[in-house]
Every structure is written in structure tokens, then in C-alpha cells.
Design a protein around this motif. Structure first.
Motif, short mmCIF file in Angstrom:
data_model
loop_
_atom_site.label_atom_id
_atom_site.label_comp_id
_atom_site.label_asym_id
_atom_site.label_seq_id
_atom_site.Cartn_x
_atom_site.Cartn_y
_atom_site.Cartn_z
N PRO A 127 -5.87 -12.55 -3.92
CA PRO A 127 -6.53 -11.28 -4.26
C PRO A 127 -5.54 -10.25 -4.78
CG PRO A 127 -6.28 -11.50 -1.89
CD PRO A 127 -5.87 -12.81 -2.47
N ASP A 128 -6.06 -9.36 -5.59
CA ASP A 128 -5.24 -8.28 -6.16
C ASP A 128 -5.33 -7.06 -5.24
OD1 ASP A 128 -3.62 -6.87 -7.86
OD2 ASP A 128 -5.24 -6.34 -9.25
N ASP A 129 -4.86 -7.20 -4.03
CA ASP A 129 -4.90 -6.10 -3.07
C ASP A 129 -3.84 -5.05 -3.40
OD1 ASP A 129 -6.96 -7.22 -1.58
OD2 ASP A 129 -5.58 -8.38 -0.35
N SER A 130 -4.10 -3.83 -2.98
CA SER A 130 -3.12 -2.76 -3.17
C SER A 130 -1.95 -2.95 -2.20
CB SER A 130 -3.78 -1.39 -2.93
OG SER A 130 -4.18 -1.27 -1.57
N ASP A 131 -0.85 -2.29 -2.52
CA ASP A 131 0.33 -2.37 -1.64
C ASP A 131 0.02 -1.79 -0.26
OD1 ASP A 131 1.74 -3.52 -3.68
OD2 ASP A 131 2.78 -1.68 -4.29
N LEU A 132 -0.83 -0.75 -0.22
CA LEU A 132 -1.20 -0.16 1.06
C LEU A 132 -1.97 -1.16 1.92
CD1 LEU A 132 -1.37 2.20 3.00
CD2 LEU A 132 -3.35 3.05 1.71
N ALA A 133 -2.91 -1.86 1.31
CA ALA A 133 -3.68 -2.85 2.06
C ALA A 133 -2.79 -3.99 2.55
CB ALA A 133 -4.81 -3.40 1.20
N ARG A 134 -1.84 -4.40 1.73
CA ARG A 134 -0.95 -5.49 2.14
C ARG A 134 -0.02 -5.02 3.25
NH1 ARG A 134 1.59 -7.47 -3.38
NH2 ARG A 134 2.71 -8.89 -1.96
N ALA A 135 0.41 -3.77 3.22
CA ALA A 135 1.24 -3.24 4.30
C ALA A 135 0.45 -3.16 5.61
CB ALA A 135 1.79 -1.87 3.92
N ILE A 136 -0.81 -2.74 5.50
CA ILE A 136 -1.67 -2.71 6.70
C ILE A 136 -1.84 -4.12 7.26
CG2 ILE A 136 -4.02 -2.26 7.49
CD1 ILE A 136 -4.12 0.03 5.44
N ALA A 137 -1.97 -5.10 6.37
CA ALA A 137 -2.12 -6.49 6.83
C ALA A 137 -0.89 -6.96 7.59
CB ALA A 137 -2.39 -7.40 5.63
N VAL A 138 0.28 -6.59 7.12
CA VAL A 138 1.51 -6.98 7.81
C VAL A 138 1.53 -6.42 9.23
CG1 VAL A 138 4.03 -6.71 7.84
CG2 VAL A 138 2.86 -7.27 5.70
N LEU A 139 1.25 -5.13 9.37
CA LEU A 139 1.30 -4.49 10.69
C LEU A 139 0.16 -4.96 11.59
CD1 LEU A 139 2.28 -0.82 9.77
CD2 LEU A 139 3.72 -2.59 10.78
N ALA A 140 -1.05 -5.08 11.03
CA ALA A 140 -2.19 -5.48 11.86
C ALA A 140 -2.02 -6.90 12.39
CB ALA A 140 -3.48 -5.38 11.04
N ARG A 141 -1.53 -7.80 11.55
CA ARG A 141 -1.32 -9.18 12.02
C ARG A 141 -0.17 -9.25 13.02
NH1 ARG A 141 -1.85 -11.59 5.89
NH2 ARG A 141 -4.13 -11.52 5.78
N ALA A 142 0.86 -8.44 12.80
CA ALA A 142 1.96 -8.42 13.77
C ALA A 142 1.48 -7.88 15.11
CB ALA A 142 3.11 -7.56 13.22
N GLN A 143 0.61 -6.87 15.08
CA GLN A 143 0.09 -6.32 16.33
C GLN A 143 -0.81 -7.33 17.03
OE1 GLN A 143 -3.00 -5.17 17.63
NE2 GLN A 143 -2.04 -4.14 19.37
N GLN A 144 -1.60 -8.07 16.27
CA GLN A 144 -2.44 -9.10 16.88
C GLN A 144 -1.59 -10.22 17.48
OE1 GLN A 144 -5.31 -10.86 14.16
NE2 GLN A 144 -6.84 -10.91 15.78
N ASP A 145 -0.52 -10.59 16.80
CA ASP A 145 0.40 -11.59 17.35
C ASP A 145 1.05 -11.07 18.64
OD1 ASP A 145 -0.10 -13.38 15.32
OD2 ASP A 145 1.61 -12.73 14.09
N ALA A 146 1.38 -9.78 18.66
CA ALA A 146 1.98 -9.20 19.86
C ALA A 146 0.99 -9.22 21.03
CB ALA A 146 2.43 -7.77 19.58
#
Length: 417
Positions: A127-146
């Protein structure tokens, strides 16, 4: 001439294959995972028709087995279509070309290129997601892993305490967070064994409870803990108990680190998510808080062309049923191949919506009345609300309870009566 490219990804190098529409190999190359390797890849693509100087440039599409890493990021930034193929699907395609099950990195790159040559329309590009959405994905997945790491650390500590220190488990059995509570961790830090817990004075125990953040009923909680810790109980030998106490401190340090990571990542995720223009629409849905909304956005992205219909999104989330039919046999069941992170968040969303939305609760009750079990009814509720979310994000409007869960229309005869 229709040209496609396949890249077999590895940790320190990548094999590249370029084929034309007649399956003839136009070039192959092994590149390194650095800037020089990426330049070599661009040079190979340019030699086979990928020229950015054309009046209407059509970049060569690329299939690769991962969507992460520097190579995938650079390819996406170059504006070309990148297809992240599932390694299991690639293995099935390999059997179409090589029945002897011969395998090599170069052969896998060739298979990936041929996948796009023959079945590109059956695969979805990144997908052609925005940089903001991709940054949110990094943090949200890291928080879910935590959160998952915290759960594992909690279970390991609880299992260990059951072997020699059941009093601490009994003291916090009625607490919702159990050993995750700050009070439990504060007491374990100063009294990791039953012997040390029994020697705790009332003033020291009261100070630990206060330091953990408790503000009400401090004296009552202190008296309760003293009574539990001083009850007669079975004990391990003194030397063994002391050694197990040292192990408890090590496990407690891991749990404390996981708890801090959860809290820090949750705070940063929420701050970043609230900056996204879709945050207001997502959090307008009942049962979706800021953090759970960030997890939803992390998995579906903000490229609205990614899921053309709500049905596509439901299949991706695993909430839509799948039909297996052969001859007279027909079986409808839930999907097992899905985005597990989105499905996990969806269960929490549907459960929270039961108390936040009368319409959602009524829909859940109807599904239960028709014979659905608990999890099936929640999954169907998530399926319906996911379709509503797709509509609201596409039309840029907030959720409306009266529209989202409007009462069913009466039959003409009943309406006339």
C-alpha cells in the motif's frame, strides 16, 4: 515489452532476476544489502527498459518475499509497484516449474519474477501509506509486542511463585491486574521470599503500598497484606527458598522492564496517532479508544485504494467467513489465514462495544439467539463494525449510532397494521 523483476531476499545479499513476457531471462544479478547494491539493481532495471527519463515512465514491477528492510523501503520510495509475496505461496509456484524440488536463490528470484508475469492481477502491491501511518504502525506493533512480552513475563513469574510463595498470589488474587499491579511488584522487590514477607513491619509495608501509588484505604490494605503474609503455610527448605527468591528478583526485573515498555510505547503511539487526520473518525466508533484505534490504523493503513470494498477488508481481518465446497459437501467456517494483529484488536474492540453501544449489544444478542457461540457472535459484530469503519473512512464521516445500527425495516403488512 512487459518486463517483471523478482528479488530473493537474504540478510546480507539479494538475488535478482528480470524476465520478459515470454519468460525469457533478460538479466540476473546478486546485489549487496547497501547503497552500492541498490545502485546495481537500478542499473540492471534501466538496462531492461526501466528509464525514468521517458515522457510516461512505467517502472518495472518487483516481487520480493518481505515488506521490511532497506531494500523494500528504497523500492517503495522509487515509486514502483512492489509486491510482497508470501514465502509459502512462492514455494507452491516453484513446484510449477521444477518438479524435482531443486532450489536455489537464483531460482527463487526467477519464480518471483514469473509470478508477476503470469498472476500479477491476483496479488496486491504494497500500500501507498503515508509516512505518518507507517510510523504509527511501527509504534503500535511494538507496543502490542510489548504487551505480549509482559503477559509472558507475568505468567513465568506467577508459575515460579506458585512453587514456593503462594501467599503473594493469594494477597493479590482479588486484584484485576494480579502481579501486574504496582503494589504487588513493589512488595516483591522488598520481600522476594515468604520469610522476608513475614518479617515485614507494618510501617515498612505501608510505605511500600504508598510508594506504589495507592491513595485510598491504605491502612486496610496494609492490614490485609500483613494477615496474609503471617498465616502458617508450607515452606521450601531455607536455602532453596533463598535461591528461589533470587530468581524471583530476576523475573521481576524482566516484568518491570516489560511494563515500562508498554507504558512508554502506549504514550508515544497515542501522541502520534492523534496527529493523523483519520484519528477523529476511528475513535468516533464505540469501543475504540486512542490506543486500540492506533492499532486498527496501523494494520489497515491510510491508502484507501488498498481495500476496494469492505468485503476485502473483512477477509484481510479474518472476520468474514470462508466457504469450502466440494460436490455435495459445503462447510462455512471462520478464517484462519488473516492478519492476526488486526483480528486480536478486533476481538477487544467488539467486546468493548458491547457496553459502549446499545446497537452493538443488540446485534450481539441477535447473533447469540440464532445459535452463535460467544466468540462467533463477537466475530460477527466485529465484521459488521469493520464494514462501517470502511464506509466512514471512505466517505470521511464519523460514526453515527442511529445509522450504523438502525432498527430493521418492518414488512409492508406489519407497517400498515
Amino acid at each position: 515489452m512487459h518486463v517483471t523483476c523478482g528479488i530473493d531476499w537474504a540478510e546480507d545479499h539479494h538475488d535478482v532476476a528480470v524476465v520478459d513476457s515470454d519468460a525469457r531471462m533478460l538479466g540476473k544479478l546478486r546485489i549487496s544489502d547497501d547503497a552500492a547494491g541498490f545502485q546495481d539493481l537500478l542499473r540492471l532495471l534501466a538496462e531492461n527498459g526501466d528509464s525514468p527519463d521517458d515522457p510516461i515512465p512505467i517502472p518495472i514491477p518487483i516481487a520480493i518475499e518481505t515488506s521490511r528492510g532497506f531494500l523494500a523501503a528504497c523500492l517503495r520510495a522509487s515509486g514502483r509497484r512492489v509486491y510482497a509475496s508470501n514465502p509459502m505461496a512462492v514455494a507452491r509456484y516453484r513446484d510449477r516449474h521444477v518438479v524435482s524440488r531443486k532450489k536455489s536463490d537464483h531460482q527463487d528470484a526467477l519464480v518471483l519474477a514469473n509470478i508477476l508475469r503470469t498472476d500479477a492481477q491476483q496479488h496486491r502491491p504494497l500500500p501507498d501509506d503515508s509516512d505518518l501511518a507507517r510510523a504509527i504502525a511501527v509504534l503500535a506493533r511494538a507496543q502490542q509486542d510489548a504487551v505480549w512480552d509482559r503477559t509472558r513475563a507475568h505468567n513465568r513469574l506467577r508459575s515460579h511463585l506458585r512453587e514456593y510463595y503462594p501467599a503473594i498470589l493469594e494477597a493479590f488474587a482479588d486484584k484485576r491486574e494480579r502481579l501486574l499491579a504496582r503494589e504487588a511488584r513493589a512488595i516483591l522487590a522488598i520481600a522476594p521470599t515468604p520469610a522476608e514477607a513475614a518479617r515485614l513491619t507494618r510501617s515498612r509495608l505501608r510505605a511500600a503500598v504508598t510508594r506504589a501509588g495507592r491513595q485510598r484505604r491504605i491502612d486496610a490494605e496494609t492490614d490485609h497484606l500483613l494477615e496474609v503474609f503471617r498465616r502458617p503455610s508450607l515452606r521450601q527448605p531455607a536455602l532453596v527458598e533463598k535461591a528461589m527468591g533470587r530468581q524471583t528478583l530476576a523475573l521481576l526485573a524482566q516484568l518491570d522492564a516489560a511494563c515500562r515498555a508498554c507504558e512508554d510505547l502506549a504514550r508515544e503511539t497515542e501522541e502520534l496517532f492523534l496527529q493523523h487526520p483519520d484519528a477523529e473518525i476511528i475513535t468516533s466508533f464505540p469501543g475504540l479508544a486512542v490506543l486500540s484505534g492506533a492499532r486498527i490504523l496501523a494494520e489497515i493503513g491510510d491508502d484507501r485504494t488498498r481495500f476496494g470494498t469492505a468485503r476485502d477488508l473483512k477477509a484481510y481481518a479474518g472476520s468474514a467467513p470462508v466457504t469450502r465446497e466440494s460436490g455435495k459437501s459445503r462447510r462455512v467456517s471462520h478464517r484462519r489465514i488473516k492478519n492476526s494483529r488486526l483480528a486480536e484488536t478486533g476481538r477487544h474492540w467488539a467486546f468493548a462495544a458491547l457496553t459502549a453501544s446499545p446497537g452493538a449489544h443488540a446485534h450481539y444478542n441477535r447473533r447469540r439467539d440464532t445459535g452463535d457461540r460467544y466468540h462467533a457472535a463477537l466475530r460477527r459484530l466485529f465484521n459488521r463494525m469493520l464494514g462501517q469503519l470502511h464506509h466512514c473512512l471512505t466517505t470521511h464521516q464519523k460514526f453515527d449510532e442511529a445509522i450504523g445500527f438502525a432498527p430493521p425495516a418492518l414488512p409492508p403488512l406489519a407497517a400498515a397494521a
